[in-house]
Design a protein around this motif. Structure first.
Motif, PDB file in Angstrom:
ATOM      1  N   UNK A  67       0.828  -1.211   0.000  1.00  0.00           N
ATOM      2  CA  UNK A  67       0.000   0.000   0.000  1.00  0.00           C
ATOM      3  C   UNK A  67       0.858   1.255   0.000  1.00  0.00           C
ATOM      4  N   UNK A  68       1.927   1.243   0.800  1.00  0.00           N
ATOM      5  CA  UNK A  68       2.815   2.412   0.834  1.00  0.00           C
ATOM      6  C   UNK A  68       3.432   2.650  -0.543  1.00  0.00           C
ATOM      7  N   UNK A  69       3.823   1.575  -1.210  1.00  0.00           N
ATOM      8  CA  UNK A  69       4.432   1.692  -2.538  1.00  0.00           C
ATOM      9  C   UNK A  69       3.443   2.269  -3.539  1.00  0.00           C
ATOM     10  N   UNK A  70       2.203   1.791  -3.504  1.00  0.00           N
ATOM     11  CA  UNK A  70       1.161   2.291  -4.411  1.00  0.00           C
ATOM     12  C   UNK A  70       0.903   3.778  -4.153  1.00  0.00           C
ATOM     13  N   UNK A  71       0.759   4.125  -2.889  1.00  0.00           N
ATOM     14  CA  UNK A  71       0.478   5.521  -2.539  1.00  0.00           C
ATOM     15  C   UNK A  71       1.631   6.428  -2.957  1.00  0.00           C
TER      16      UNK A  71
END
Length: 251
Positions: A116-120
């Protein structure tokens, strides 16, 4: 960025204490689990809170959310003219329109917080590349304000960047959302708030944070957060900061 998960089916209702950043809360629950109350209006789902959003509360019964803090220098590029950076709480769908739903779905489908952090981060990176940032002189002035914890002579900033005072005040306010002096007050308050949450006495916090006395700290705390220093000291939102943001630089 920090991820939060509420597993226990109990009501959570937390006051969001003002912070020198624009805060993005992405609701990752399946049924709109995040409820927020700002300016007397109760709404549900993902939202963006600008600088000095007033008495803002957020919570819900269960679910997950991703919280992203953006310095106003970054937020000005990420959101552009779609949101006022000060005194505003807006639904994410009103700010990002179609992108909001797509971002939420991608984050919701991710199998780990790291994913999720990577996507954001990629979403923010694309938006940063598509929009102009603030003037370098304004960005420098903001960094100096944060590094000094709000304890600097704002009149000297114009000399440091080689601008006239009126020009810096005008450009800073239009791009950051606050005049330099108000920005320094917010940064100074944030430092004091975290000292209060760490258990320091009010008198000690006032002295360490550059306030004239306890009364001065009390007045500015009420003006910025709408509550007393005693209430700030027990704010759950601040109590989890050292856990949620263990190495996040305040720049």
């Amino acid at each position: 960025m920090a991820g939060f998960r509420q597993r226990i089916p109990a009501l959570v209702d937390i006051a969001m204490i003002a912070h020198p950043s624009v805060t993005l809360i992405v609701d990752l629950s399946e049924a709109g689990g995040i409820v927020y109350d700002a300016h007397g209006q109760r709404q549900r789902g993902s939202f963006v809170a600008g600088l000095l959003p007033g008495q803002l509360r957020a919570g819900g019964w269960s679910g997950e959310c991703l919280q992203i803090r953006l310095s106003p220098v970054v937020a000005a590029a990420v959101f552009g003219a779609s949101i006022e950076l000060t005194g505003t709480v807006a639904a994410l769908e009103d700010v990002w329109v179609r992108d909001a739903w797509q971002v939420e779905e991608k984050l919701r489908a991710a199998t780990s917080w790291d994913e999720r952090f990577t996507i954001a981060a990629e979403v923010l990176r694309r938006r940063l590349g598509a929009r102009p940032s603030v003037d370098p002189e304004v960005a420098y002035s903001w960094r100096r304000t944060v590094m000094s914890r709000g304890q600097l002579r704002v009149d000297g900033l114009a000399d440091e960047v080689g601008w006239g005072r009126k020009r810096l005040w005008s450009r800073f306010r239009s791009q950051i959302g606050l005049p330099p002096k108000r920005a320094a007050q917010l940064v100074r308050f944030d430092h004091a708030a975290h000292l209060l949450a760490a258990g320091h006495a009010v008198a000690s916090v006032a002295a360490q944070s550059g306030y004239v006395d306890q009364s001065h700290l009390h007045r500015e705390t009420k003006a910025i957060a709408g509550v007393t220093p005693t209430a700030v000291a027990t704010a759950p939102w601040l109590a989890i900061d050292d856990v949620a943001w263990p190495a996040a630089p305040r720049t």
